[in-house]
Design an enzyme around this catalytic site. Structure first.
Site, PDB file in Angstrom:
ATOM      1  CD  GLU A  52      -2.596  -1.071   2.704  1.00 33.40           C
ATOM      2  OE1 GLU A  52      -3.781  -1.439   2.734  1.00 33.40           O
ATOM      3  OE2 GLU A  52      -1.968  -0.714   3.714  1.00 33.40           O
ATOM      4  CB  CYS A  53       0.601   4.359   0.050  1.00 31.17           C
ATOM      5  SG  CYS A  53       0.750   6.125  -0.334  1.00 31.17           S
ATOM      6  N   GLY A  54       3.312   3.621   0.371  1.00 24.68           N
ATOM      7  CA  GLY A  54       4.752   3.558   0.547  1.00 24.68           C
ATOM      8  C   GLY A  54       5.321   2.219   0.143  1.00 24.68           C
TER       9      GLY A  54
END
Length: 455
Positions: A328-330
């Site tokens: 997720e994301c990072g």
């Protein structure tokens, strides 16, 4: 159940809700109480400060990412672990989705029957502060706003403002915090710097707690909290107990954005969580059946992540060999071929996603979205929808097309994410209590991978 409870809110972001919440949490502990904390909305950072004070996880109450009944049940479950629940609201009290009140702190307060206290920064105001406060209290008949705490206020001014509040409003003045530069929390592009990164954070929190004992009416707050009524909630679904599996979870200063309730649900379903550090460790835990790369600030540690070549190779090999992975994301940024740091220097990453990621200079797709799977994959079948949240400045040259994202109450949509039978990688974050079937699919994929490795 009966639980004392209070919610801190404000007219807008930046008024000092986190500062006041942490000060009160610390002061309550000193009084011998056992507070449990919450944050409304999808924020990851403020709960980290709560945890620094209490030494136990803080929970999110999000009425978009989870159904109302689920949020109410999670609130009751966590609140029962202490003797007073302290909730920090997000943004302004009534601010929700698409300039409405849906998923706002106000809705959480009404759902949980929690009295609200405004945190106000009255700089540059006198009588106008009373108009602002009373306007908030009366904007909705059932606002639940009962009191006010002033932030960044001088002792000399507070006595006059308290009298003004008593005379001109229906609210109770409950004290103040003065300006405390020695206890200030720094900010960056996604909000506050995370608690673990602030030098001397425990000393700052201790100073806030001591100040709250002197200048905040804690007994008045406790009387409000004790006035909250009975609250009942039913468990939203029966949690399935699946085959035991082992999930490697990235946890260090670069990857620290996780909903604790999501992790707890995975444990309840049968996952053993094994923490590891992409910054420090040389390889994934050898016994892992799956990989969870959460959000965080990998861009700030891009050089160190890149120089840890053994870990990059370990992650790439695991994903390419079929280990179920959630990024997720990072975590999504880490899987890229290249990631730029804030100075614009590009660093090699794991290389699973053939793309580069760099500072886009501003937010693009951000906020809540409903994601509809465009094909069968790790988390959903084609056509199934998942609630999600995005908030990121770094952008990808190839953000993926596995999902069709749709903003709530809007015609705006886009495509995002990589979604295969063994991989989800994208900017959107998820809360598993809002999508339990996705959590079950993830763990079943891990069990299948476990069997393949055994063979």
């Amino acid at each position: 159940m009966r639980i004392d409870r209070i919610l801190f809110t404000a007219p807008a972001s930046g008024c000092g809700k986190t500062t006041v919440t942490c000060a009160v949490l610390g002061a309550l502990k000193k009084l011998g109480r056992r507070p449990v904390s919450f944050k409304t909305g999808p924020d990851y950072i403020d709960p980290m400060f709560h945890r620094q004070v209490l030494g136990i996880p803080s929970a999110n109450l999000d009425l978009f990412l989870t159904p109302a009944g689920t949020a109410q049940w999670l609130f009751c479950r966590h609140a029962a672990r202490g003797d007073i629940a302290v909730v920090e609201g997000a943004m302004g009290y009534y601010d929700g989705i698409a300039a409405g009140e849906d998923a706002s702190a106000y809705q959480v307060a009404r759902l949980t029957g929690t009295p609200a206290v405004l945190v106000a920064d009255a700089a540059g105001m006198s009588l106008s502060a009373a108009a602002l406060l009373e306007g908030f209290a009366r904007f909705r008949q059932d606002s639940g706003i009962a009191g006010v705490i002033f932030n960044r206020m001088s002792p000399a001014l507070y006595s006059r403002m308290a009298e003004l509040v008593r005379r001109e409003t229906s609210l109770i003045p409950l004290g103040y915090l003065p300006r405390m530069e020695e206890a200030a929390f720094e900010s960056r592009h996604l909000g506050l710097v995370t608690a673990g990164e602030i030098e001397g954070v425990r000393r700052k929190l201790e100073l806030l707690a001591r100040q709250a004992l002197r200048t905040i009416d804690l007994q008045g707050l406790l009387r409000l909290a004790a006035g909250a009524g009975e609250l009942e909630a039913r468990e939203p679904f029966s949690v399935p107990r699946l085959r035991p599996v082992r999930l490697a979870v990235a946890r260090d200063r670069a990857f620290c954005f996780y909903y604790e309730d999501s992790l707890e649900l995975l444990r309840q379903m049968g996952a053993q969580l094994i923490p590891f550090s992409p910054l420090e460790d040389a390889a994934l835990p050898g016994e892992a059946d799956g990989l969870y790369l959460g959000g965080g600030y990998p861009e700030l540690s891009a050089e160190q992540l890149s120089r840890n070549l053994p870990m990059r190779k370990s992650v790439a090999a695991a994903v390419q060999n079929g280990m179920p992975a959630l990024a997720e994301c990072g975590g999504f940024l880490y899987l890229h071929g290249q990631l730029s740091d804030p100075q614009g220097r590009a660093w090699p990453m794991a290389g699973v996603i053939p793309a580069r990621a760099e500072n886009g200079g501003h937010l693009r797709q951000f906020g809540y979205a409903s994601l509809t799977a465009r094909g069968d994959g790790l988390l959903a079948r084609a056509g199934e929808a998942l609630p999600a949240h995005e908030f990121h400045y770094w952008q990808s040259s190839a953000p993926g097309e596995g999902f069709a994202a749709q903003k709530p109450q809007s015609s705006r949509g886009w495509r995002c994410g990589y979604h295969t039978p063994r991989l989800y990688a994208g900017f959107p974050h998820f809360h598993f209590w809002g999508m339990p079937r996705a959590a079950e699919r993830f763990l079943r994929a891990m069990a299948a991978y476990q069997e393949e490795r055994a063979v």
